[in-house]
Design a protein around this motif. Structure first.
Motif, PDB file in Angstrom:
ATOM      1  N   THR A 188     106.766  62.127   2.405  1.00  0.00           N
ATOM      2  CA  THR A 188     107.962  61.222   3.200  1.00  0.00           C
ATOM      3  C   THR A 188     108.025  60.188   2.240  1.00  0.00           C
ATOM      4  O   THR A 188     107.390  59.989   1.129  1.00  0.00           O
ATOM      5  N   LYS A 235     112.385  62.802   3.840  1.00  0.00           N
ATOM      6  CA  LYS A 235     111.516  63.844   3.799  1.00  0.00           C
ATOM      7  C   LYS A 235     111.772  64.889   2.377  1.00  0.00           C
ATOM      8  O   LYS A 235     113.005  65.014   2.442  1.00  0.00           O
ATOM      9  N   THR A 263     103.806  55.949   4.153  1.00  0.00           N
ATOM     10  CA  THR A 263     104.418  57.170   3.438  1.00  0.00           C
ATOM     11  C   THR A 263     103.339  58.055   2.867  1.00  0.00           C
ATOM     12  O   THR A 263     102.234  57.426   2.490  1.00  0.00           O
ATOM     13  N   SER A 296     101.925  61.862   0.844  1.00  0.00           N
ATOM     14  CA  SER A 296     102.530  63.230   0.161  1.00  0.00           C
ATOM     15  C   SER A 296     101.340  64.348   0.076  1.00  0.00           C
ATOM     16  O   SER A 296     100.129  63.749   0.232  1.00  0.00           O
ATOM     17  N   HIS A 348     104.964  68.362  -0.247  1.00  0.00           N
ATOM     18  CA  HIS A 348     105.714  67.783   0.590  1.00  0.00           C
ATOM     19  C   HIS A 348     105.546  66.297   0.888  1.00  0.00           C
ATOM     20  O   HIS A 348     104.380  65.893   0.617  1.00  0.00           O
TER      21      HIS A 348
END
Length: 195
Positions: A116, A178, A95, A97, A114
């Motif tokens: 995940t 997300k 993951t 960001s 943003h």
């Protein structure tokens, strides 16, 4: 670990990192008399229990950087890898960001991010033994077959209590997501801000 890495013209690059290892296990042993398949003496009527047991190991590595691009603009970057060792097919996931922080004035901060996300199934959803439950079902077909409108109170007699069973599922997959966020912090005056 966390700290400053090096200096850029706009400021210092910060970094944080984490390394984790965890082992989880659980075991639920309800009274055998309340399990769905119990047929011995002293059976408890209309009660159901849930048993289950399992174990899971998890290993994680994460790193985050705060990079000043300009005097009033900062970029935040992060990444993480989680590895699950259990009976599921979840295995592992990466993951990340990315975010921006911009301070056009000393009392105003604008930011956006943003990212995940990843979440393994709860252990009991994977490892639960068979258990029972009671619920109510509405027989709309029979109500209509008897010439009644299922939206009227006349069909209230077509609801029945039923018994069902459920159990864990080792084929469950992870949740993935997300997210995007934007926001601001405005320091109007001392001891007063809006976000």
């Amino acid at each position: 670990i966390s700290g400053d890495l090096f200096d850029l013209p706009a400021g210092t690059v910060g970094m944080a990192a984490t390394l984790e290892a965890a082992s989880q296990q659980y075991e639920l042993n309800p009274d055998a008399r309340i399990l769905p398949n119990y047929t011995g003496p002293e059976q408890v009527y209309n009660l159901t229990g849930t048993g289950g047991s399992g174990e899971r190991d998890r290993y994680s590595l994460g790193v985050e950087f705060s990079v000043p691009v300009l005097e009033k603009l900062k970029i935040n970057l992060a990444g993480r890898y989680d590895k699950y060792d259990d009976v599921t097919d979840v295995n592992g996931a990466s993951t990340w960001s990315a975010g921006l922080e911009w301070r056009p004035f000393s009392n105003l901060l604008l930011r956006a991010n943003h990212a995940t996300s990843f979440r393994a199934p709860d252990m009991h959803y994977v490892f639960a033994n068979e258990s029972g439950f009671f619920t109510t079902v509405f027989d709309e077909y029979l109500c209509r077959a008897d010439g009644l409108d299922p939206t009227t109170p006349a069909c209230s007699d077509y609801s029945y209590g039923v018994f069902g069973t459920r159990s864990g599922n080792r084929a469950l997959q992870e949740e993935k997501g997300k997210s995007t966020t934007v926001g601001f912090v405005w320091d109007i005056k001392d001891k007063l801000s809006i976000s």
